[in-house]
Scaffold this motif. Structure first.
Motif, PDB file in Angstrom:
ATOM      1  N   GLN B  73     -93.079 -36.072 104.124  1.00  0.00           N
ATOM      2  CA  GLN B  73     -92.232 -35.148 103.374  1.00  0.00           C
ATOM      3  C   GLN B  73     -92.323 -35.514 101.897  1.00  0.00           C
ATOM      4  O   GLN B  73     -92.524 -36.675 101.563  1.00  0.00           O
ATOM      5  N   MET B  74     -92.165 -34.501 101.047  1.00  0.00           N
ATOM      6  CA  MET B  74     -92.249 -34.785  99.619  1.00  0.00           C
ATOM      7  C   MET B  74     -90.867 -35.115  99.059  1.00  0.00           C
ATOM      8  O   MET B  74     -89.914 -35.332  99.784  1.00  0.00           O
ATOM      9  N   ASP B  75     -90.779 -35.092  97.745  1.00  0.00           N
ATOM     10  CA  ASP B  75     -89.578 -35.517  97.031  1.00  0.00           C
ATOM     11  C   ASP B  75     -88.477 -34.457  97.042  1.00  0.00           C
ATOM     12  O   ASP B  75     -88.706 -33.308  97.397  1.00  0.00           O
ATOM     13  N   SER B  76     -87.324 -34.896  96.592  1.00  0.00           N
ATOM     14  CA  SER B  76     -86.196 -33.971  96.402  1.00  0.00           C
ATOM     15  C   SER B  76     -86.009 -33.728  94.923  1.00  0.00           C
ATOM     16  O   SER B  76     -84.905 -33.843  94.394  1.00  0.00           O
ATOM     17  N   GLY B 232     -92.655 -29.953  96.478  1.00  0.00           N
ATOM     18  CA  GLY B 232     -92.739 -29.945  97.937  1.00  0.00           C
ATOM     19  C   GLY B 232     -94.157 -29.953  98.455  1.00  0.00           C
ATOM     20  O   GLY B 232     -94.387 -29.951  99.663  1.00  0.00           O
ATOM     21  N   ASN B 233     -95.135 -29.973  97.564  1.00  0.00           N
ATOM     22  CA  ASN B 233     -96.517 -29.863  98.001  1.00  0.00           C
ATOM     23  C   ASN B 233     -97.391 -30.997  97.481  1.00  0.00           C
ATOM     24  O   ASN B 233     -98.015 -31.719  98.267  1.00  0.00           O
ATOM     25  N   ALA B 257     -98.010 -34.019 101.096  1.00  0.00           N
ATOM     26  CA  ALA B 257     -97.232 -34.125 102.334  1.00  0.00           C
ATOM     27  C   ALA B 257     -97.882 -33.351 103.463  1.00  0.00           C
ATOM     28  O   ALA B 257     -98.465 -32.288 103.246  1.00  0.00           O
ATOM     29  N   SER B 258     -97.821 -33.930 104.659  1.00  0.00           N
ATOM     30  CA  SER B 258     -98.159 -33.216 105.894  1.00  0.00           C
ATOM     31  C   SER B 258     -97.072 -33.572 106.885  1.00  0.00           C
ATOM     32  O   SER B 258     -96.961 -34.729 107.299  1.00  0.00           O
ATOM     33  N   SER B 259     -96.259 -32.582 107.241  1.00  0.00           N
ATOM     34  CA  SER B 259     -95.140 -32.903 108.135  1.00  0.00           C
ATOM     35  C   SER B 259     -95.638 -33.255 109.533  1.00  0.00           C
ATOM     36  O   SER B 259     -94.991 -34.002 110.252  1.00  0.00           O
TER      37      SER B 259
END
Lengths: 330, 541
Positions: B73-76, B232-233, B257-259
């Motif tokens: 998951q990426m950052d917030s 998010g990418n 990110a790759s969930s």
């Protein structure tokens, strides 16, 4: 009823559906378990910290005020701020929409390119090995889960044979278009784009390919049994002309309607495929927002997906009514 | 994505080469990579706690190289003070730094402070390093004061989810090249807190920009600067040429990110990335048997346990709680469910953390003893339900299934499993009211401060935010630990608290979670115990 009134009526109905979508999506937040504050605050946050975060996010307001404010903001084109990312939702959602539309269109191309010839072949060679093969193929396509097919495609064509990229979207269709006038080589850019999009497009398009193959086959069989085809054949017209000019043309009218409607489904249904291929579209944004309880982003994404679906439906209805005026009077 | 070998260029690489500069960079850049700078020396603290030596900087390869990291998951967002999660910390931590830092083993080293000490009044004083933010402006003591206040005081700008992390900071005074921080009372873990928390931002930059901008742009002091941010990418970084700790031996860093865990592993095996996080146990052998990558794991600072509420039957009985500890075969779970990636525990404080008691043995698996204790507790024939989150911790559902089935196989207890979505379970756990909490549930706890008090106090003391226990003796021990200035004496108190926690058994003590990474054979990189990823310490193979 005139055509104009018909389109106006359908558009108003569409607006009603969009309002319904907005309301349901808003209400979902309150019927699903888990609070956004849990996603933002650490597990051991004090009650004071939680309250401060709730106030900052506007979650301490009564429900009707939150709803009214939400609708008012939406009408102004404001979908709010992401709870988690601290960014404007409109920017986030619309930056992801092109990737999803690109994938949905590519999947449609895969579906159309394979399904219509296969359906026609199947109908014209009824009860022959080709027909059985096509039936088996489409049955397989309908019953194969998207995510499994995606993982298998990655394993075989990206990891084992090293032909395509496993995931991501390094080059988009805009880069391909720009390469025509820019300094990058067009063929190279096109190949690089294909390396990224081919596998997800196949994974997403397979189900629809199977569906449309079946539809084309049954439609074609239906047309071939009709009187005008037999009359044409009796007059001695060439078989190819009868099949591909007359019968296929009539078969394609309902097929194209279904295809139009499926485009909306493809945009909404890309969620799983996007997750498997880390495709940076609305689908991955939806999954990410669900996991993090980022309601504004989830609401924004679902509203855009729902609105696209409604829009495509209204357009298909309008085109259909234009082509077949009887629809207007039904 | 280190791509220094021409003979490794495959068809995909060719396609991408031929494509466009916008493609994910696979092309290697030749050139001279700088030598990794030496880690700076941590200074001595005068409170009896030595500032540990800075870790040695990596040597760096002859060629500059690129590194790709793929996480789940990426950052917030990029505001380093407006989040409370590891993934965001990994992404913003490449850019922002705190006053102190940690080495790979968790030891305290210098950050933006060159010296740190306690003053005579018991406050803590940091002497600041002369360095600058990425925009070229110098780091001032006012910036440090502002940054700490922005975290602990919501009136300064945001309601920071990190406000608990800096404990009870009451005042921050900016001096000439130094900053003094006061706490409510004596804070024995002040330096541990600042080694993990408190990223420093530039006051004027924060005040001139709104949240939307701060969450999309960066201005830190760290080894990397963000060049591309696709929320998010993907985040792309370039090295900070003026980094105070010397040259950064990485030419370009990309975080994506790759969930899907299988996609992450496939990316690694297709040589599209260099480091992938959270390789599931069932995928480990596939990575290990490949020619292009291997597995690199490290015990993390996260402990996994089943917590039992002291105030409801049958868990109100200490014998029953101990029986549950004897009923679960933790070693078998580690071996069979986690593929060996776990360390058995018998106390809330992990090995290597301050206060760990080496004399405590984990409860042995002994179903007969468990049945006997259940009889003794007077709860024979009881039916209990274990609640578990789904997909929050490595193998959580499988671990809970195994534990519930082992408890269920006791002749005098039946145990069912209830799977719950994590956010919904957490909702019950964090209301601050013990009556809302499940009677029996699986949970994990990460302790970034490497100090026993940071687990025992919130989870086991009467006023703890997440407590399921009320015991005066344990409460008193933690109060004593909080007020003890002598570090050795404090350790003894914490060890005693751990022994008591073991005996009281408010948890079924399970295991220390491992962080399992897949690492490309092209690079050499060692993971850290605190789950932070530091690609600037990687070298080319």
């Amino acid at each position: 009823m005139s055509f104009g009134r018909f389109v106006l009526k359908r558009s108003l109905q569409g607006l009603g559906v969009v309002w319904g979508v907005v309301t349901v999506v808003f209400a979902l937040r309150f019927v699903t378990p888990g609070s956004a504050i849990n996603a933002v605050a650490p597990l051991d946050a004090s009650q004071e910290t939680r309250q401060a975060i709730a106030a900052e996010l506007g979650l301490d307001q009564p429900l009707y005020i939150q709803y009214g404010q939400y609708i008012f903001d939406l009408l102004r084109g404001d979908m709010g701020f992401s709870y988690i990312r601290g960014q404007e939702v409109v920017g986030l959602v619309f930056s992801r929409l092109p990737a999803t539309v690109e994938l949905a269109l590519a999947a449609s191309v895969v579906a159309i390119a394979l399904s219509i010839p296969l359906g026609v072949l199947s109908a014209t060679r009824r009860n022959q090995p080709v027909d059985y093969g096509a039936t088996l193929f489409s049955l397989g396509g309908i019953s194969t889960p998207n995510f499994w097919l995606g993982i298998m495609l990655i394993l075989i064509f990206a990891v084992e044979f090293d032909v395509f990229n496993t995931s991501g979207r390094g080059v988009d269709v805009g880069d391909v278009a720009l390469s025509v006038i820019g300094s990058e080589p067009f063929v190279g850019t096109l190949l690089a784009w294909l390396a990224y999009i081919t596998l997800p497009a196949i994974a997403l398009g397979t189900y629809f390919m199977a569906l449309i193959t079946r539809l084309t086959r049954s439609g074609m069989l239906d047309e071939l049994s009709k009187g005008y085809v037999q009359a044409a054949q009796a007059k001695g017209l060439p078989q190819t002309l009868v099949r591909y000019k007359h019968a296929l043309r009539n078969t394609l009218i309902p097929v194209i309607t279904v295809l139009g409607l499926q485009l909306g489904t493809l945009i909404g249904g890309a969620v799983i495929t996007e997750a498997v291929f880390s495709w940076p579209g609305l689908g991955t944004l939806v999954i990410d927002s669900i996991n993090r309880r980022d309601w504004p982003v989830l609401q924004g994404s679902l509203i855009v997906i729902g609105t696209s679906f409604v829009l495509v439906n209204v357009l298909v209805d309008a085109v259909y009514a234009y082509l077949d005026p009887q629809v207007v009077n039904d | 994505m280190s791509s220094d070998n021409d003979d490794q260029i495959n068809r995909r690489t060719m396609l991408t080469y031929a494509g466009t500069a916008a493609a994910v960079g696979l092309a290697g850049c030749s050139g001279n990579g700088g030598d990794g700078g030496d880690g700076s020396d941590g200074s001595d603290g005068d409170d009896g706690m030595d500032g540990s030596d800075g870790s040695d900087g990596s040597d760096g390869g002859d060629d500059a190289f690129e590194i790709g990291v793929t996480m789940g998951q990426m950052d917030s967002g990029l505001d380093p003070q407006d989040h409370a999660e590891t993934n965001t910390e990994i992404i913003v931590g490449q850019v922002y730094e705190g006053l102190l830092d940690r080495d790979k083993e968790g030891g305290i080293i210098a950050g933006l402070a060159t010296d740190w000490e306690r003053t005579e009044e018991g406050d803590v004083r940091f002497v600041l390093r002369e360095t600058s933010f990425h925009n070229g402006d110098p780091v001032t003591s006012e910036d440090v004061r502002f940054s700490i206040r922005r975290i602990v005081d919501e009136d300064v700008g945001i309601a920071s989810p990190q406000s608990n992390d800096l404990g009870s900071v009451t005042e921050v005074v900016a001096g000439d090249g130094e900053v003094t921080v006061s706490f409510e009372g004596f804070n024995p873990i002040a330096f541990q807190l600042f080694a993990t928390n408190g990223p420093i931002m530039q006051q004027s930059w924060v005040e001139e920009n709104d949240g939307n901008y701060i969450n999309r742009n960066t201005n830190g002091t760290g080894p990397f600067m963000v060049t591309e941010y696709d929320s998010g990418n993907q985040v792309v970084y370039e090295p900070n040429e003026d980094y105070w700790d010397g040259d950064v031996p990485v030419d370009e860093l990309t975080m994506e990110a790759s969930s899907e865990s299988s996609t992450r592993v496939n990316r690694l095996l297709a040589e599209e990335t260099d480091i992938v996080t959270n390789v599931p146990p069932q995928e480990v052998s596939r990575v290990e048997s490949s020619d292009v990558a291997g597995i690199n794991s490290v015990p993390s600072a996260r402990i996994i346990f089943l917590q039992m509420r002291y105030d409801v039957e049958p868990f109100s009985s200490q014998q029953f709680r101990q029986a549950m500890n004897h009923a679960v075969d933790v070693e078998s779970i580690i071996e069979n469910v986690l593929n060996g990636f776990g360390n058995i525990t018998g106390q809330p404080t992990l090995e290597g953390h301050v206060g760990h008691n080496p004399d405590i043995e984990p409860y042995p698996y002994d179903p007969d003893e468990a049945e006997r204790l259940v009889e003794e507790s007077g709860h024979a024939g009881v039916e209990i339900t274990l609640q578990t989150p789904i997909g929050r911790y490595l193998g959580d559902v499988e671990i809970a299934q195994a534990a519930a089935s082992q408890i269920d196989s006791l002749s005098n207890v039946s145990c069912e499993l209830e799977q719950r979505e994590f956010s919904s379970l957490v909702q019950d756990i964090t209301t601050g009211n013990i009556e809302d909490k499940p009677h029996f549930n699986l949970l994990g706890w990460g302790n970034g401060e490497f100090d026993g008090s940071q687990t025992i106090t919130p989870l086991m003391t009467t006023d703890g935010a997440l407590t399921i226990l009320e015991n005066e003796e344990l409460d008193q021990l933690m109060v004593d630990a909080e007020n003890t200035e002598d570090p050795d004496e404090r350790v003894e108190i914490l060890q005693e608290a751990n022994q008591l926690a073991h005996d009281l058994a408010p948890w079924v003590f399970l295991h220390q979670q491992f962080s399992v990474y897949g690492v490309s054979g092209d690079i050499s990189w060692e993971p850290r115990a605190d789950e932070f990823i530091d690609p600037d310490t990687a070298t080319q193979q």
